[in-house]
Design a protein around this motif. Structure first.
Motif, short mmCIF file in Angstrom:
data_model
loop_
_atom_site.label_atom_id
_atom_site.label_comp_id
_atom_site.label_asym_id
_atom_site.label_seq_id
_atom_site.Cartn_x
_atom_site.Cartn_y
_atom_site.Cartn_z
N ILE A 31 -6.85 4.62 7.53
CA ILE A 31 -6.97 3.49 6.60
C ILE A 31 -5.57 2.98 6.29
CG2 ILE A 31 -7.75 2.72 4.31
CD1 ILE A 31 -10.12 4.54 4.63
N THR B 156 -8.42 8.84 0.84
CA THR B 156 -7.65 7.60 0.85
C THR B 156 -7.31 7.18 -0.59
OG1 THR B 156 -7.54 5.37 1.75
CG2 THR B 156 -9.68 6.04 0.85
N MET C 222 -1.18 -2.19 -0.95
CA MET C 222 0.07 -2.94 -0.71
C MET C 222 0.00 -4.34 -1.31
SD MET C 222 0.60 -1.64 3.19
CE MET C 222 -1.14 -1.49 3.53
N ALA D 243 1.26 1.32 -5.44
CA ALA D 243 0.28 0.91 -6.46
C ALA D 243 -0.91 0.26 -5.77
CB ALA D 243 0.92 -0.07 -7.43
C1 SAM Z 1 0.69 1.99 4.19
S1 SAM Z 1 -0.59 2.12 3.00
C2 SAM Z 1 -1.19 3.72 3.40
C3 SAM Z 1 -2.57 4.00 2.87
C4 SAM Z 1 -3.05 5.41 3.18
N1 SAM Z 1 -3.23 5.62 4.58
C5 SAM Z 1 -4.35 5.74 2.44
O1 SAM Z 1 -5.38 5.96 3.09
O2 SAM Z 1 -4.30 5.80 1.20
C6 SAM Z 1 0.32 2.35 1.54
C7 SAM Z 1 -0.33 1.76 0.31
O3 SAM Z 1 -1.41 2.59 -0.12
C8 SAM Z 1 -1.51 2.54 -1.53
N2 SAM Z 1 -1.30 3.90 -2.05
C9 SAM Z 1 -1.11 5.01 -1.34
N3 SAM Z 1 -1.00 6.08 -2.15
C10 SAM Z 1 -1.13 5.61 -3.41
C11 SAM Z 1 -1.11 6.22 -4.70
N4 SAM Z 1 -0.94 7.53 -4.86
N5 SAM Z 1 -1.27 5.43 -5.78
C12 SAM Z 1 -1.46 4.11 -5.66
N6 SAM Z 1 -1.49 3.48 -4.47
C13 SAM Z 1 -1.33 4.22 -3.36
C14 SAM Z 1 -0.45 1.58 -2.03
O4 SAM Z 1 -1.01 0.30 -2.12
C15 SAM Z 1 0.56 1.66 -0.89
O5 SAM Z 1 1.39 0.52 -0.86
#
Ligand code: SAM
Length: 247
Positions: free
Chosen positions: A94, A119, A171, A228
């Motif tokens: 994801i 996720t 993101m 976030a």
């Molecule tokens: C490149 S994506 C990766 C997502 C990841 N593969 C997942 O399944 O959660 C990165 C984005 O996921 C979200 N994200 C990931 N971890 C987070 C957390 N602990 N708290 C809030 N948002 C998070 C944010 O929007 C961040 O900019």
């Protein structure tokens, strides 16, 4: 020499207790672990000292590798006969480029397994007390990326303004203003509830609730930083009643 194997593993959104048992076992067995910026220090600390640990980070970082070099490094380490764990924040399939890394392994003839992770949408929603679906408020949920391309956020806005649907935007911080304006322009009522979950599930989690009209100001006033997640929809109103986690 026997070819090793790559395990593409999701580390979950932050709280180390959300690692799967399989992920934890593989971290103990790996010869080498390649990890991303979003994998927390608590999880890296679980890897045995003797294991080779390589931070491959994110494109913006000075200490990171471009995606094509990460792909070939994975293949090279496996071809040296190593058990390679590719550890990613959340779930690798994801918004995690997991697919791209596996395509290269297929081309190189390297075998692999995928280990799903919690996720960010599931983790942040749970720890913020916001059910993503609820029989009274939302029968569907959509996961979207708000990542900017050429300065604009390209999303199918007309499909997103839909009753009984929760939107979860990964993101979405950089493009927040454009997201908020576009949703209102395409017919979302300005008072639609929104939550921003910063560093969800971690000991530094912060949750802010607002409306689609005011969310930009709320993010600015509170200096919200990445990572976030945005949750948009009527389900956000349940947060008052269901919040349980205090960081
Ligand atoms: C490149 S994506 C990766 C997502 C990841 N593969 C997942 O399944 O959660 C990165 C984005 O996921 C979200 N994200 C990931 N971890 C987070 C957390 N602990 N708290 C809030 N948002 C998070 C944010 O929007 C961040 O900019």
């Amino acid at each position: 020499m026997m070819t090793g194997k790559v395990f593409l593993v999701g580390a979950g959104p932050g709280d180390p207790d959300l690692l799967t048992i399989k992920a934890h076992r593989l971290l103990q067995q790996a010869d080498v672990v390649l990890y991303d910026r979003l994998v927390g220090a608590d999880i890296i600390a679980m890897i045995p000292e003797a294991t080779e640990k390589l931070y491959v980070g994110k494109a913006k970082s000075l200490h990171s590798l471009p995606q094509d070099q990460i792909n070939s490094l994975l293949a090279r380490k496996a071809k040296e006969g190593k058990v390679v764990v590719r550890l990613k924040g959340g779930d690798p399939f994801i918004f995690g480029r997991g697919g791209e890394e596996l395509e290269e392994l297929v081309e190189e003839g390297v075998s692999f397994e995928v280990v799903p992770g919690v996720t960010a949408a599931a983790g942040c929603a749970a720890y913020a007390g916001i059910p993503l679906t609820h029989r009274d408020y939302a029968q569907s949920v959509r996961f979207l990326t708000g990542h900017l391309k050429d300065g604009t956020t390209e999303l199918p806005w007309d499909e997103l303004v839909h009753p009984s649907q929760t939107l979860v935007i990964y993101m979405g911080l950089t493009g927040l203003e454009s997201i908020s304006q576009s949703l209102i322009r395409f017919g979302m009522r300005p008072s639609m509830p929104v939550a921003i979950v910063e560093k969800g599930t971690s000991s530094e989690q912060r949750v802010f609730t607002s409306t689609i009209k005011d969310v930009v100001g709320v993010a600015q006033q509170n200096e919200v930083k990445s990572p976030a997640l945005l949750i948009i929809g009527e389900v956000v109103t349940l947060q008052d009643k269901l919040a349980w986690f205090s960081a």
